[in-house]
Each structure stands twice: as structure tokens, then as C-alpha cells.
Design a protein around this motif. Structure first.
Motif, PDB file in Angstrom:
ATOM      1  N   VAL A 161      14.085  26.156 107.126  1.00 18.58           N
ATOM      2  CA  VAL A 161      13.620  25.136 106.173  1.00 18.58           C
ATOM      3  C   VAL A 161      12.216  25.502 105.673  1.00 18.58           C
ATOM      4  O   VAL A 161      11.915  25.393 104.477  1.00 18.58           O
ATOM      5  CB  VAL A 161      13.638  23.725 106.816  1.00 18.58           C
ATOM      6  CG1 VAL A 161      13.046  22.690 105.870  1.00 18.58           C
ATOM      7  CG2 VAL A 161      15.067  23.341 107.199  1.00 18.58           C
ATOM      8  N   ALA A 162      11.361  25.999 106.588  1.00 18.82           N
ATOM      9  CA  ALA A 162      10.012  26.416 106.178  1.00 18.82           C
ATOM     10  C   ALA A 162      10.108  27.536 105.141  1.00 18.82           C
ATOM     11  O   ALA A 162       9.432  27.509 104.102  1.00 18.82           O
ATOM     12  CB  ALA A 162       9.209  26.877 107.391  1.00 18.82           C
ATOM     13  N   GLY A 163      10.966  28.526 105.398  1.00 21.43           N
ATOM     14  CA  GLY A 163      11.121  29.653 104.483  1.00 21.43           C
ATOM     15  C   GLY A 163      11.672  29.209 103.132  1.00 21.43           C
ATOM     16  O   GLY A 163      11.222  29.677 102.077  1.00 21.43           O
ATOM     17  N   GLU A 164      12.642  28.288 103.165  1.00 21.94           N
ATOM     18  CA  GLU A 164      13.228  27.803 101.899  1.00 21.94           C
ATOM     19  C   GLU A 164      12.175  27.071 101.056  1.00 21.94           C
ATOM     20  O   GLU A 164      12.133  27.194  99.834  1.00 21.94           O
ATOM     21  CB  GLU A 164      14.409  26.874 102.189  1.00 21.94           C
ATOM     22  CG  GLU A 164      15.643  27.630 102.688  1.00 21.94           C
ATOM     23  CD  GLU A 164      16.758  26.691 103.146  1.00 21.94           C
ATOM     24  OE1 GLU A 164      16.684  25.476 102.900  1.00 21.94           O
ATOM     25  OE2 GLU A 164      17.715  27.199 103.777  1.00 21.94           O
ATOM     26  N   LEU A 165      11.325  26.308 101.755  1.00 18.63           N
ATOM     27  CA  LEU A 165      10.276  25.579 101.024  1.00 18.63           C
ATOM     28  C   LEU A 165       9.290  26.544 100.368  1.00 18.63           C
ATOM     29  O   LEU A 165       8.913  26.372  99.204  1.00 18.63           O
ATOM     30  CB  LEU A 165       9.495  24.697 102.003  1.00 18.63           C
ATOM     31  CG  LEU A 165       9.761  23.210 101.993  1.00 18.63           C
ATOM     32  CD1 LEU A 165       8.892  22.522 103.035  1.00 18.63           C
ATOM     33  CD2 LEU A 165       9.497  22.584 100.622  1.00 18.63           C
TER      34      LEU A 165
ATOM     35  N   VAL B 286       4.659  20.921  91.984  1.00 14.97           N
ATOM     36  CA  VAL B 286       5.397  22.084  92.501  1.00 14.97           C
ATOM     37  C   VAL B 286       5.902  21.779  93.916  1.00 14.97           C
ATOM     38  O   VAL B 286       7.064  22.044  94.260  1.00 14.97           O
ATOM     39  CB  VAL B 286       4.488  23.336  92.493  1.00 14.97           C
ATOM     40  CG1 VAL B 286       5.050  24.445  93.354  1.00 14.97           C
ATOM     41  CG2 VAL B 286       4.283  23.831  91.062  1.00 14.97           C
ATOM     42  N   ALA B 287       5.033  21.193  94.735  1.00 16.42           N
ATOM     43  CA  ALA B 287       5.416  20.894  96.122  1.00 16.42           C
ATOM     44  C   ALA B 287       6.522  19.837  96.161  1.00 16.42           C
ATOM     45  O   ALA B 287       7.486  19.956  96.930  1.00 16.42           O
ATOM     46  CB  ALA B 287       4.192  20.414  96.903  1.00 16.42           C
ATOM     47  N   GLU B 288       6.410  18.822  95.316  1.00 15.66           N
ATOM     48  CA  GLU B 288       7.391  17.735  95.362  1.00 15.66           C
ATOM     49  C   GLU B 288       8.770  18.195  94.867  1.00 15.66           C
ATOM     50  O   GLU B 288       9.802  17.881  95.472  1.00 15.66           O
ATOM     51  CB  GLU B 288       6.889  16.555  94.526  1.00 15.66           C
ATOM     52  CG  GLU B 288       5.679  15.895  95.167  1.00 15.66           C
ATOM     53  CD  GLU B 288       5.269  14.586  94.517  1.00 15.66           C
ATOM     54  OE1 GLU B 288       4.737  13.737  95.230  1.00 15.66           O
ATOM     55  OE2 GLU B 288       5.470  14.418  93.292  1.00 15.66           O
ATOM     56  N   GLN B 289       8.766  18.937  93.762  1.00 16.16           N
ATOM     57  CA  GLN B 289      10.062  19.428  93.253  1.00 16.16           C
ATOM     58  C   GLN B 289      10.726  20.346  94.273  1.00 16.16           C
ATOM     59  O   GLN B 289      11.946  20.302  94.472  1.00 16.16           O
ATOM     60  CB  GLN B 289       9.859  20.187  91.945  1.00 16.16           C
ATOM     61  CG  GLN B 289       9.517  19.292  90.775  1.00 16.16           C
ATOM     62  CD  GLN B 289       9.057  20.110  89.570  1.00 16.16           C
ATOM     63  OE1 GLN B 289       9.381  21.277  89.430  1.00 16.16           O
ATOM     64  NE2 GLN B 289       8.283  19.492  88.713  1.00 16.16           N
ATOM     65  N   SER B 290       9.932  21.166  94.919  1.00 16.79           N
ATOM     66  CA  SER B 290      10.472  22.105  95.900  1.00 16.79           C
ATOM     67  C   SER B 290      11.043  21.354  97.103  1.00 16.79           C
ATOM     68  O   SER B 290      12.101  21.691  97.628  1.00 16.79           O
ATOM     69  CB  SER B 290       9.379  23.073  96.365  1.00 16.79           C
ATOM     70  OG  SER B 290       8.846  23.736  95.237  1.00 16.79           O
ATOM     71  N   PHE B 291      10.315  20.321  97.525  1.00 14.82           N
ATOM     72  CA  PHE B 291      10.785  19.501  98.646  1.00 14.82           C
ATOM     73  C   PHE B 291      12.154  18.914  98.329  1.00 14.82           C
ATOM     74  O   PHE B 291      13.083  18.983  99.135  1.00 14.82           O
ATOM     75  CB  PHE B 291       9.772  18.386  98.924  1.00 14.82           C
ATOM     76  CG  PHE B 291      10.206  17.406  99.980  1.00 14.82           C
ATOM     77  CD1 PHE B 291       9.950  17.654 101.321  1.00 14.82           C
ATOM     78  CD2 PHE B 291      10.862  16.224  99.637  1.00 14.82           C
ATOM     79  CE1 PHE B 291      10.348  16.753 102.303  1.00 14.82           C
ATOM     80  CE2 PHE B 291      11.266  15.316 100.602  1.00 14.82           C
ATOM     81  CZ  PHE B 291      11.005  15.580 101.946  1.00 14.82           C
ATOM     82  N   MET B 292      12.295  18.324  97.132  1.00 17.18           N
ATOM     83  CA  MET B 292      13.563  17.670  96.790  1.00 17.18           C
ATOM     84  C   MET B 292      14.706  18.684  96.729  1.00 17.18           C
ATOM     85  O   MET B 292      15.833  18.385  97.119  1.00 17.18           O
ATOM     86  CB  MET B 292      13.434  16.909  95.466  1.00 17.18           C
ATOM     87  CG  MET B 292      12.591  15.648  95.557  1.00 17.18           C
ATOM     88  SD  MET B 292      13.019  14.552  96.940  1.00 17.18           S
ATOM     89  CE  MET B 292      14.661  14.011  96.466  1.00 17.18           C
TER      90      MET B 292
END
Ligand code: GLY
Ligand code: MN
Length: 378
Positions: free
Chosen positions: A181-185, A160-166
Motif C-alpha cells: 500500500v505504501a508503494g502504491e501510494l 495530489v496526495a488526496e487523489q492518490s489516496f482515493m
């Protein structure tokens, strides 16, 4: 909860309870008071707040209040729940009525002085000679070894974290703020089923990247700067923890140099991981690369830590952990960094499962220097 799910959960929890009970008896305790939410979730499946659990060799009880009555029945169908009306300490004193005397242990780093002081009063009012014994790291050591279900859930938290980062990194542009960027993540992770970020994301633009635990604000991201992103997802209670340092435009020669040293150190740290490896030596394997390159003083924190229901758990990869061997089933971060005040910093962090044969890297994001310079807008 469906019948089959409840049966599977019971098998899983019985195994965990067996390990907890063994640790309690080895510590020569007659019962254990669990006050930390992660310890309660681990042993019962229930994740409500303001609750405790009491574990004895033959019984397990949760004490909660009416706000969680429905939830506790659904999440912990095999555990007796007490819905207290009076104070928590009175309810605990009543629940240990079966223990006429003996030692009731508690995690000293998670139980407040106020709780213990009030509990002493409640126990003495009820006339029982129960001694309260604070111990440290009894539950954290048990929880450090993950079962198959936990490894699966942590892997999902990593995905979940990796897909969201990309998703988010490709759309970073000069002009956005760190806070955006924090909010978008966080939004991207929650959209993929995370209940939250595993901690407030660290988004450090430019010179802010040299502050290891920087808190993002309305700083505008500029071109030709590093961007350090340390983030993770909480998925079904379990946490991932990752860091990537990426570059907008062209990185300076200095940043390129420290990026390559940190990457080499991280790979050396990962390679040193296997069952039986001394935690302090895994730290040293990465640290020596950074020291040799002349940046030892710019890497102040430990190499890594366990992750699970908490984002910082046992074991710790640190010089102070000499004589503590890694064990099969532990999941640790490996996150060396070099921080140059006023200039910028680089940290690279992955999540690694300890196996007999060596490291199993659960995270899969790229991290080559070329990738780090091209991923934004890519
Ligand atoms: N992700 C923040 C830390 O591990 O300290
Ligand atoms: Mn970390």
C-alpha cells in the motif's frame, strides 16, 4: 526559465529576501549563512544539494559545485553563483571577504559542528575578525508565513496526495501488505507530478495503528481491522501531510468509540485556529476533548505543526508554545490521536491555513465514521 517566469520569480524572491533581511538585522547580524536546503530554496529558488547561500543587507550568493552549475543558472538566474573547486569552508571564507569584521549568523539546528569548526579555521587563516553566531529558528519563523504562491503550491501538494489516496484506498483488500500500500501510494503520487512522498508513508494495519510513527513492512492486512494511513506528497518542493484511519470489514465497538472522540477533538482543534490564537490553546482545545473522554494518556504527541518546504516546520501546536500566537498565512496540521497498545489507534490529520477570520481547511477528504467504514472497496 522564460523571461516572464524569471521576472515573476524575482518579485516573489525579493519580498522573501526583504523579510529575511529584516530578521537578520533584528538579530543584530551582519550576514547570514544558509546551509539548510529548504532555506536556500526559499530565498533563491535553487534546490540543489551540498550548497550554501550567504545573505547580507546588499548581496546574495550561492556556493555550489560543478554538478549543479547548469541547474543553478536555470533556477536562480538572479543570484550570483560561485562554483567552488576547493573546500566549502574555504569558499565561504573567501565569499565573505567583503565583511572585514562583524557577525555571521547561521542556523544552529541545521549547520554541523564540523562545518563551523572548519569555517573558523578558514576565517582565521584569512585574517578576518568575523564572529560566527548560531541562532535558532530565524529562517523557520520567516518561512512559517506563506505567500500566495506557496499557499497555491501546498494546495497542489494536498490535491495530489488526496487523489492518490482515493485511487489506492479503493483497491485495498485483505491479503495486501502494508508495504504494498505504501508503494502504491508513492507511485500514484509520483504519477501525478509529485517528486516524492513528503516522508515515508505510515501504513499501520491492525494493532500497528497504535504506533504513531510506525514503519510499514510485509505485514498482511486482515479483515475487521483498522488501517491508519499517514502520507503526503512533495510537489515543487512543498509538502502536504494528511492522516486517515479507515476500517476493513466491521470495526470493533472500541475502535468506533475512539474514532468518534478523535474526530470531535480534531474538529475542536480546527475550530480554535485563527490569527492571534495561542498555539498552546489550540492544542488544549483538542486535547481537552480527549482528556474528558478518559483517553488523555493515550494522546502523547503534539496537536500539529507547520508544513511547507519541510514537513515539520514552525509553528508547533504544543503545550510548550504558550505565548506564541498563530499568524495569518501560517499552514498547520491538526492531528490528534488515541493509541491503545496492542489494540489499535486512530489519528485524523488535515492541513489548515490560518486567516484573520478563522481556519481555512485546505484538505478536503471526508472523515466521518461512516465514510471511514465504507471507503475501502467503495
Ligand atoms: N506525518 C507525520 C508527522 O507529522 O509526524
Ligand atoms: Mn503531521
Amino acid at each position: 526559465m522564460k523571461k516572464a517566469d524569471a521576472a515573476a520569480q524575482k518579485t516573489l524572491l525579493d519580498a522573501r529576501l526583504g523579510r529575511m533581511r529584516l530578521a537578520i538585522s533584528r538579530a543584530k547580524l551582519d550576514a547570514f549563512l544558509l546551509t539548510h536546503a529548504s532555506d536556500i530554496q526559499y530565498t533563491t529558488g535553487f534546490s540543489g544539494h551540498d550548497s550554501v547561500a550567504i545573505l547580507t543587507p546588499r548581496s546574495l550568493v550561492i556556493i555550489t559545485d560543478s554538478r549543479y552549475a547548469e541547474e543553478v543558472e536555470a533556477d536562480a538566474p538572479h543570484v550570483r553563483a560561485i562554483i567552488r573547486k576547493g573546500s566549502m569552508e574555504e569558499a565561504i571564507a573567501k565569499a565573505v571577504a567583503g565583511l572585514k569584521s562583524g557577525k555571521l549568523g547561521f542556523e544552529s539546528s541545521h549547520t554541523t559542528y564540523g562545518t563551523i569548526a572548519n569555517l573558523k579555521k578558514s576565517l582565521s587563516k584569512s585574517g578576518r575578525a568575523i564572529k560566527l553566531v548560531g541562532v535558532s529558528d530565524l529562517t523557520t519563523v520567516v518561512r512559517s508565513i506563506k505567500d500566495v504562491a506557496e499557499i497555491q503550491t501546498i494546495s497542489q501538494a494536498i490535491d495530489v496526495a488526496e487523489q492518490s489516496f482515493m485511487q489506492v484506498i479503493r483497491k485495498v483488500r485483505p491479503g495486501k501488505t502494508e508495504g504494498q500500500v505504501a508503494g502504491e501510494l508513492i507511485l500514484a503520487m509520483r504519477s501525478r507530478g509529485a517528486t516524492d512522498a513528503s516522508f515515508q508513508p505510515i501504513i499501520g494495519a491492525g494493532a500497528h495503528s497504535s504506533l504513531p510513527h510506525y514503519r510499514p513492512d510485509d505485514t498482511v492486512i486482515q479483515n475487521n481491522e483498522p488501517l491508519l494511513i499517514d502520507w503526503g506528497a512533495t510537489y515543487r518542493g512543498y509538502r502536504s501531510d494528511l492522516t486517515r484511519t479507515v476500517f476493513l470489514g466491521k470495526p470493533s465497538a472500541k475502535m468506533e468509540k475512539i474514532y468518534k472522540i478523535v474526530l470531535e477533538a480534531q474538529l475542536a482543534g480546527i475550530a480554535a485556529i485563527k490569527a492571534g490564537a495561542d498555539c498552546s490553546e489550540v492544542d488544549a482545545a483538542a486535547r481537552s476533548v480527549i482528556k474528558k473522554a478518559g483517553f488523555g494518556k493515550q494522546f502523547g504527541h503534539s496537536l500539529g505543526h507547520g508544513i511547507g518546504l519541510d514537513v515539520h516546520e514552525e509553528p508547533r501546536l504544543h503545550v510548550s508554545r504558550k505565548g506564541r500566537p498563530l499568524q495569518v498565512g501560517q499552514i498547520v496540521t491538526v492531528e490528534p490521536g488515541i493509541y491503545l497498545p496492542g489494540v489499535g489507534g486512530v489519528r485524523i490529520e488535515d492541513d489548515i491555513l490560518v486567516s484573520e477570520a478563522g481556519p481555512v481547511v485546505l484538505s478536503s477528504l471526508e472523515k466521518s465514521f461512516e465514510w471511514a467504514t465504507q471507503v475501502i472497496g467503495g
